[in-house]
Design an enzyme around this catalytic site. Sequence first.
Site, PDB file in Angstrom:
ATOM      1  N   PHE A 174       0.868  -1.195   0.000  1.00 58.04           N
ATOM      2  CA  PHE A 174       0.000   0.000   0.000  1.00 58.04           C
ATOM      3  C   PHE A 174       0.906   1.247   0.000  1.00 58.04           C
ATOM      4  O   PHE A 174       0.826   2.102   0.880  1.00 58.04           O
ATOM      5  CB  PHE A 174      -0.931   0.035   1.229  1.00 58.04           C
ATOM      6  CG  PHE A 174      -1.761  -1.204   1.421  1.00 58.04           C
ATOM      7  CD1 PHE A 174      -2.943  -1.384   0.714  1.00 58.04           C
ATOM      8  CD2 PHE A 174      -1.350  -2.205   2.304  1.00 58.04           C
ATOM      9  CE1 PHE A 174      -3.724  -2.531   0.909  1.00 58.04           C
ATOM     10  CE2 PHE A 174      -2.119  -3.341   2.495  1.00 58.04           C
ATOM     11  CZ  PHE A 174      -3.305  -3.516   1.805  1.00 58.04           C
ATOM     12  N   ASP A 192       1.012  -1.302  -4.927  1.00 58.65           N
ATOM     13  CA  ASP A 192      -0.264  -0.589  -4.787  1.00 58.65           C
ATOM     14  C   ASP A 192      -1.184  -1.069  -5.912  1.00 58.65           C
ATOM     15  O   ASP A 192      -0.723  -1.532  -6.953  1.00 58.65           O
ATOM     16  CB  ASP A 192      -0.070   0.938  -4.886  1.00 58.65           C
ATOM     17  CG  ASP A 192      -1.168   1.706  -4.172  1.00 58.65           C
ATOM     18  OD1 ASP A 192      -0.952   2.169  -3.039  1.00 58.65           O
ATOM     19  OD2 ASP A 192      -2.271   1.839  -4.758  1.00 58.65           O
ATOM     20  N   CYS A 223      -5.284   3.103  10.068  1.00 64.47           N
ATOM     21  CA  CYS A 223      -5.832   4.457  10.224  1.00 64.47           C
ATOM     22  C   CYS A 223      -7.335   4.377  10.463  1.00 64.47           C
ATOM     23  O   CYS A 223      -8.062   5.335  10.224  1.00 64.47           O
ATOM     24  CB  CYS A 223      -5.477   5.335   9.024  1.00 64.47           C
ATOM     25  SG  CYS A 223      -5.970   4.667   7.446  1.00 64.47           S
ATOM     26  N   ALA A 256      -2.996  -6.151  -2.971  1.00 65.88           N
ATOM     27  CA  ALA A 256      -2.100  -6.537  -1.876  1.00 65.88           C
ATOM     28  C   ALA A 256      -2.448  -7.914  -1.307  1.00 65.88           C
ATOM     29  O   ALA A 256      -1.559  -8.695  -0.970  1.00 65.88           O
ATOM     30  CB  ALA A 256      -2.172  -5.489  -0.773  1.00 65.88           C
TER      31      ALA A 256
HETATM   32  N1  SAH Z   1       1.631   4.078   2.632  1.00 61.80           N
HETATM   33  C1  SAH Z   1       1.155   5.288   2.049  1.00 61.80           C
HETATM   34  C2  SAH Z   1      -0.327   5.526   2.229  1.00 61.80           C
HETATM   35  C3  SAH Z   1      -1.179   4.393   1.766  1.00 61.80           C
HETATM   36  S1  SAH Z   1      -2.822   4.840   1.480  1.00 61.80           S
HETATM   37  C4  SAH Z   1       1.937   6.453   2.605  1.00 61.80           C
HETATM   38  O1  SAH Z   1       2.677   6.275   3.581  1.00 61.80           O
HETATM   39  O2  SAH Z   1       1.810   7.549   2.073  1.00 61.80           O
HETATM   40  C5  SAH Z   1      -3.529   3.373   0.962  1.00 61.80           C
HETATM   41  C6  SAH Z   1      -3.134   2.940  -0.422  1.00 61.80           C
HETATM   42  O3  SAH Z   1      -3.636   1.620  -0.567  1.00 61.80           O
HETATM   43  C7  SAH Z   1      -3.720   3.726  -1.578  1.00 61.80           C
HETATM   44  O4  SAH Z   1      -2.669   4.171  -2.388  1.00 61.80           O
HETATM   45  C8  SAH Z   1      -4.592   2.724  -2.351  1.00 61.80           C
HETATM   46  O5  SAH Z   1      -4.471   2.851  -3.758  1.00 61.80           O
HETATM   47  C9  SAH Z   1      -3.990   1.418  -1.932  1.00 61.80           C
HETATM   48  N2  SAH Z   1      -4.884   0.245  -1.952  1.00 61.80           N
HETATM   49  C10 SAH Z   1      -6.162   0.165  -1.537  1.00 61.80           C
HETATM   50  N3  SAH Z   1      -6.619  -1.103  -1.637  1.00 61.80           N
HETATM   51  C11 SAH Z   1      -5.581  -1.839  -2.111  1.00 61.80           C
HETATM   52  C12 SAH Z   1      -5.418  -3.218  -2.406  1.00 61.80           C
HETATM   53  N4  SAH Z   1      -6.390  -4.092  -2.213  1.00 61.80           N
HETATM   54  N5  SAH Z   1      -4.214  -3.639  -2.866  1.00 61.80           N
HETATM   55  C13 SAH Z   1      -3.193  -2.746  -3.040  1.00 61.80           C
HETATM   56  N6  SAH Z   1      -3.308  -1.445  -2.780  1.00 61.80           N
HETATM   57  C14 SAH Z   1      -4.479  -0.989  -2.316  1.00 61.80           C
END
Ligand code: SAH
Length: 412
Positions: A258, A279, A367, A307
């Site tokens: 993520f 992501d 979060c 993920a």
């Molecule tokens: N780690 C980042 C914030 C992550 S926000 C930082 O520190 O800035 C959450 C992210 O998860 C988003 O970019 C979204 O696109 C991604 N996301 C949501 N569901 C997902 C999934 N099932 N598999 C992979 N990525 C996912």
Amino acid sequence: MPKRQGSLASKPARPRDAAPPSKTAAKAEGSGEGSAPARAVLGDRGAERVRGGHPWVYEGDILGLAGAGPVRVEDRRGRELGVADVSPRSKIRLRMLTRETGAVIDDAWLRGRIARAIEYRKKVVSGSDACRLIASEADGLPGLIVDRYGDALVLQTLTAAMDGRQAAAVAALEAELKPSVVVERNEAKVRLAEGLELRSGLLRGKTSQVECSINGLKFGVDLLEGQKTGGFLDQRENWAAAERYAKAFGARRALDVFTYQGGFAMHMARAGAKVQAVDSSRAALEAADANGARNGMPEIDWVEANAFDLLRDYDERGELFDLVVLDPPAFAKSRIAVEAAIGGYKEINLRAMKLLRPGGMLVSCSCSHHVSEARFLEMLQAAAVDARRELRLLERRGQAADHPVLMGMPES
Ligand code: SAH
């Protein structure tokens, strides 16, 4: 200390034993800003809540409300509790602005609060020109959120009263900071509950594409397109912590799940790790890749995948890492969703633990404010038992200091 404090006015001349205004007497002319007689009388439950430190009063806890501008808030015996903004359309009818009795809420007061919020960030944010400058209730400015990215500002006004002060807030911010770009991102659904329309756009300047520096790394930000107001500033200190651990433990191979725009990934790469970052959003990965290029890190492997699937595949293939970061979006957006969310957290954490080399490290984030820290730690231990790993807790962290939490309002 605030640079300027709201000036004190004498208390309105109203006998203590006067009857509370009736609910129907609510229409005052104008905003009432700067003048005083507008007032709200709270029932015992509301008064107790306000005295306990919470800044919100619900519609049902108000016995009488007269005036639309900032109102003097009283308990049923006429004792003043402070001054609040009124949201005529929302169930959250009042938001406390100050506990100071007789305070006058005017432009000077607003400028003072804004200056105080900026001063505080100067003390707690270093090595970065991006941070949350104003965090709503936690800065005594309910409904106002301002983020800084380099010399650009992104503003949200989320209550009716704060929306009415938007121009004054922008003027105060311009006087303090001379930003080259000011953007409003007023698309949050909570505005609808306030009877406000959704809108976003450039208020000052010519472009929403800006660059900022966080912990010495460069990030490109599209202020109008990015998630939230363009980035995830609350993780700034956690990115630095992940870098410290990666360095101290000599992590050679790291996985950032993520990744969004590559925050953890770039910090771990700077610590010398070979990083894979995952992501499901192509747009996020394109931005992450551009960030990698900005910082001379072409070797980070950006992977577009779900993920849950990727972690399962890697587990089955026996992939191993020294450090895994999990920073998913909020799985529990409401209280009812908590159990399902715990299941989701457990699944990814269990898989991540199995990807760790002996002595490896897991950085696991949540979060979801509906999932308590205790519940999250319990979930982690249950996942460890199922993964047959022994976990040691090295550090518990929260959001960065520029996102303070008002103690009387844990949800802030
Ligand atoms: N780690 C980042 C914030 C992550 S926000 C930082 O520190 O800035 C959450 C992210 O998860 C988003 O970019 C979204 O696109 C991604 N996301 C949501 N569901 C997902 C999934 N099932 N598999 C992979 N990525 C996912």
